[in-house]
Design a protein around this motif. Sequence first.
Motif, short mmCIF file in Angstrom:
data_model
loop_
_atom_site.label_atom_id
_atom_site.label_comp_id
_atom_site.label_asym_id
_atom_site.label_seq_id
_atom_site.Cartn_x
_atom_site.Cartn_y
_atom_site.Cartn_z
N PRO A 111 -22.43 -37.13 4.21
CA PRO A 111 -22.37 -38.57 4.39
C PRO A 111 -22.05 -38.99 5.83
N PHE A 170 -15.30 -31.28 2.10
CA PHE A 170 -15.09 -31.90 0.80
C PHE A 170 -14.71 -30.83 -0.20
N GLU A 219 -14.50 -30.90 -6.20
CA GLU A 219 -14.30 -32.02 -7.11
C GLU A 219 -14.97 -33.31 -6.62
N GLU A 220 -15.33 -33.34 -5.32
CA GLU A 220 -15.99 -34.52 -4.75
C GLU A 220 -17.52 -34.45 -4.90
N PRO A 232 -19.61 -35.22 -7.30
CA PRO A 232 -20.28 -36.43 -7.80
C PRO A 232 -20.39 -37.55 -6.78
N ASP A 233 -19.52 -37.56 -5.76
CA ASP A 233 -19.52 -38.62 -4.76
C ASP A 233 -20.57 -38.40 -3.67
N LEU A 234 -21.14 -37.20 -3.60
CA LEU A 234 -22.12 -36.87 -2.57
C LEU A 234 -23.54 -36.94 -3.13
N GLU A 235 -24.51 -37.13 -2.22
CA GLU A 235 -25.89 -37.23 -2.66
C GLU A 235 -26.50 -35.84 -2.85
N ASP A 273 -21.51 -38.53 -14.00
CA ASP A 273 -22.00 -38.77 -12.64
C ASP A 273 -22.57 -37.52 -11.99
N ILE A 274 -22.90 -36.52 -12.78
CA ILE A 274 -23.39 -35.25 -12.23
C ILE A 274 -24.73 -34.89 -12.84
#
Length: 140
Positions: free
Chosen positions: A61, A85, A88-89, A91-94, A118-119
């Motif tokens: 990001p 990261f 656990e992060e 799902p927050d990444l593309e 979200d995965i």
Amino acid sequence: MTDALQTLFRGVKGAGKRIIAPLQRGDGPNKFRLSAVDTATTTHDGDNGWAKRPPATLECPRCEADILQHNARDNIDCPRCVAEFSHEEFPDLELKSLTCPVCRSEMTHGQRHPESLDIVEWATCDGCRYHWEFKHSYSD
């Protein structure tokens, strides 16, 4: 003449055994694949569970570089900038792609329950028909 015939018979028998050997199961895992890529309509083999998720390529990001996460539990560290990261992060990444662990092709992937998770939940390789599935259970 009998010795020549026996020698010929032994040679043909030995050749037959060498031809049939790859088709027989041995003590170890059977790695011989009979699937034809162009005719396969189902998956050939696969795994399930997040720990066995195929290697993922994510987008950083900060600098938009590709980050390869080999294992689902590995930390996610950008090779170009200082971004780090935890696993656990994820799902927050593309997610850009998943790589087939069998033939290294890019896999088709998606979600079955985007409103709940979200995965990525599944991935299939169009090259060798390997399939990975996120195994989950629902409880009421």
